[in-house]
Design a protein around this motif. Structure first.
Motif, PDB file in Angstrom:
ATOM      1  N   HIS A 239       0.818  -1.215   0.000  1.00 51.36           N
ATOM      2  CA  HIS A 239       0.000   0.000   0.000  1.00 51.36           C
ATOM      3  C   HIS A 239       0.855   1.270   0.000  1.00 51.36           C
ATOM      4  O   HIS A 239       0.341   2.365  -0.276  1.00 51.36           O
ATOM      5  N   GLU A 242       3.261   3.335  -3.887  1.00 50.70           N
ATOM      6  CA  GLU A 242       3.011   4.540  -4.671  1.00 50.70           C
ATOM      7  C   GLU A 242       3.849   5.729  -4.192  1.00 50.70           C
ATOM      8  O   GLU A 242       4.163   6.622  -4.968  1.00 50.70           O
ATOM      9  N   GLN A 243       4.219   5.744  -2.908  1.00 49.09           N
ATOM     10  CA  GLN A 243       4.989   6.873  -2.392  1.00 49.09           C
ATOM     11  C   GLN A 243       6.488   6.585  -2.326  1.00 49.09           C
ATOM     12  O   GLN A 243       7.279   7.482  -2.034  1.00 49.09           O
ATOM     13  N   THR A 410      -5.974  15.189  -1.191  1.00 49.89           N
ATOM     14  CA  THR A 410      -5.721  13.763  -1.408  1.00 49.89           C
ATOM     15  C   THR A 410      -4.466  13.316  -0.668  1.00 49.89           C
ATOM     16  O   THR A 410      -4.432  12.238  -0.076  1.00 49.89           O
ATOM     17  N   LYS A 413      -5.147  12.702   2.937  1.00 52.90           N
ATOM     18  CA  LYS A 413      -5.850  11.439   3.193  1.00 52.90           C
ATOM     19  C   LYS A 413      -4.892  10.252   3.081  1.00 52.90           C
ATOM     20  O   LYS A 413      -4.944   9.325   3.891  1.00 52.90           O
ATOM     21  N   LYS A 414      -4.021  10.295   2.078  1.00 51.73           N
ATOM     22  CA  LYS A 414      -3.093   9.187   1.860  1.00 51.73           C
ATOM     23  C   LYS A 414      -2.115   9.028   3.025  1.00 51.73           C
ATOM     24  O   LYS A 414      -1.826   7.919   3.465  1.00 51.73           O
ATOM     25  N   ASN A 415      -1.598  10.172   3.506  1.00 53.71           N
ATOM     26  CA  ASN A 415      -0.584  10.083   4.562  1.00 53.71           C
ATOM     27  C   ASN A 415      -1.188  10.089   5.970  1.00 53.71           C
ATOM     28  O   ASN A 415      -0.464  10.014   6.961  1.00 53.71           O
ATOM     29  N   LYS A 416      -2.502  10.224   6.032  1.00 45.62           N
ATOM     30  CA  LYS A 416      -3.239  10.173   7.303  1.00 45.62           C
ATOM     31  C   LYS A 416      -2.893  11.322   8.242  1.00 45.62           C
ATOM     32  O   LYS A 416      -3.174  11.262   9.438  1.00 45.62           O
TER      33      LYS A 416
END
Length: 458
Positions: A239, A242-243, A410, A413-416
């Motif tokens: 998960h 992507e980063q 976005t 949200k991805k990195n919380k």
């Protein structure tokens, strides 16, 4: 001897403090802790996942690294303290990559920090031979000494030689500084965000021709951190792929005999930068001219000019033409130092190389959306330390694709975290710090009141 095949290594997390004037108000323990917490949050891991640690700093007593790392936990991992002059941060990254690529570690945390004194750089050991002594003597014999700071003289002399040999003009060096200052307002971590005209830069206080004050980097306090991981570590966390940003090519080089050729340009490590560039780009399978974004060591505008040449971003002796044509900023061939570079962002020695890495990681993720370069696929980093060491690194996304465009909502949200750290500098909460510290071997005594001090600055 042919280079051995290396296993992939990826930058999975990065974090930075703001770079600030060195007024002694923030200690290195706070700078290192803040940067490390942010990098662990970014990588979405805890300190228990870290196999080895690398601490990067030039000014400080031995084992400052342990003092910083113990705040995250006392897990008994190896911790290395690195000092390689201004290339210290990227030397730490190179060490981390070597450890991961060789199979000695799966997750290495690199933390750079510096608490500096105001004014020009100085040595604190005056009872022994200075490691730069032979370099200083060569400068004295070939160009003489003035009352200007030593570093400004050395790099300024290289600029003078570039003028003499290739036809550059003082305004070309000032234009480099103008561009870097123009980039800095979009970097939330930059020490300076003022924008200047070419005339203002040229009319600022002369330090050592052709260098005026606004063409010289400031001393700074600051911290930066990165998490470097193996393929196996990343595969276990699909998960996060992507980063992840691959270190596609890298070389840490030292000087050749040409250092003492009597050339002011060679005296600034021209050949070791060339060697590092050729090795790193060959490993990555690209040319330096395939890179859209470059973070390079512009401690002085004269060094950026020389390094553009040494990196092969221009034909030899033509770096000033690249500058004149607008090819070092948006709309040109490259965007060089979108962070504002050392001249504007600041230069806390141990943190600089890791801060360059963070900037390029954010671009390749598509998070640096206020200063992005569309279609970015490869980024190039150059970090120089006289004495000497040069580190050149090529980065690309783990998936090999061009950087996407990701809006900040976005990213949050991805990195919380609820925000985009590439375009907004925030602190962290006590709960966030607790979440990334060791679950079983954290010591409150080692932490003392660092959390409170860091939180109070935001």
């Amino acid at each position: 001897m042919p280079a051995k095949q290396k296993s992939p290594a990826y930058v999975l997390g990065v974090g930075m403090t703001k770079f600030i004037k060195p007024r002694g108000k923030v200690d290195y323990t706070e700078l290192g802790f803040e940067a490390g917490v942010k990098a662990l949050l970014d990588a979405q891991i805890t300190y228990d996942d870290v196999d080895q640690g690398v601490a990067c700093y030039c000014y400080g007593d031995s084992t400052c690294g342990q003092r910083v790392f113990y705040q995250f936990g006392m897990t008994q991992i190896p911790i290395y303290n690195v000092n390689n002059n201004c290339s210290t941060g990227s030397t730490g990254l190179a060490m981390a990559r070597t450890l991961v690529s060789s199979g000695a570690a799966d997750c290495v945390m690199v933390v750079g920090f510096e608490k500096m004194m105001p004014g020009s750089l100085q040595s604190f050991f005056n009872d022994r031979e200075n490691p730069m002594g032979t370099t200083h003597r060569m400068m004295a014999e070939t160009r003489g000494f003035t009352n200007a700071p030593g570093a400004a003289q050395m790099f300024g002399n290289a600029g003078r030689e570039y003028i003499e040999k290739y036809g550059a003009k003082p305004e070309d060096f000032a234009e480099i500084a103008r561009v870097n200052h123009a980039h800095s307002p979009k970097n939330p971590y930059s020490q300076f965000t003022d924008v200047y005209t070419l005339e203002q830069i040229m009319k600022s206080t002369m330090i050592h021709e052709p260098l005026t004050k606004l063409q010289c980097c400031p001393t700074s306090d600051g911290g930066a951190a990165a998490i470097v991981v193996s393929q196996a570590f990343l595969d276990a966390r699909p998960h996060l792929r992507e980063q992840a940003v691959e270190i596609a090519g890298q070389c840490l080089a030292t000087d050749a005999p040409s250092l003492f050729s009597r050339s002011a340009i060679d005296l600034m490590g021209y050949e070791m930068t060339q060697h590092a560039m050729r090795t790193a780009t060959a490993e990555a399978g690209i040319s330096p001219r395939d890179c859209q974004i470059v973070e390079l060591h512009d401690c002085f505008s004269a060094n950026e000019m020389v390094v553009i040449d040494a990196l092969g971003l221009s034909d030899k002796g033509k770096a000033h033409e690249l500058v004149r044509n607008g090819d070092i900023t948006y709309g040109g061939k490259y965007v060089i130092n979108p962070s504002g570079g050392l001249i504007s962002k600041g230069h806390p020695l141990g943190a600089t190389g890791i801060a360059q890495c963070a900037e390029l990681v954010w671009h390749l993720r598509g998070w640096a959306n206020n200063r992005a370069v569309p279609g970015t696929k490869h980024c190039l980093q150059h970090n120089l330390g006289l004495g000497g060491a040069a580190v050149v690194t090529v980065y690309r996304r783990a998936d090999g694709r061009p950087a996407p465009s990701v809006d900040s909502a976005t990213v949050g949200k991805k990195n919380k975290l609820g925000y985009n750290p590439a375009v907004e500098a925030r602190g962290f909460t006590k709960a966030q710090a607790t979440a990334v510290r060791s679950r079983t071997k954290a010591s409150e005594w080692a932490l003392q009141d660092t959390e409170r001090k860091v939180e109070s600055r935001f």
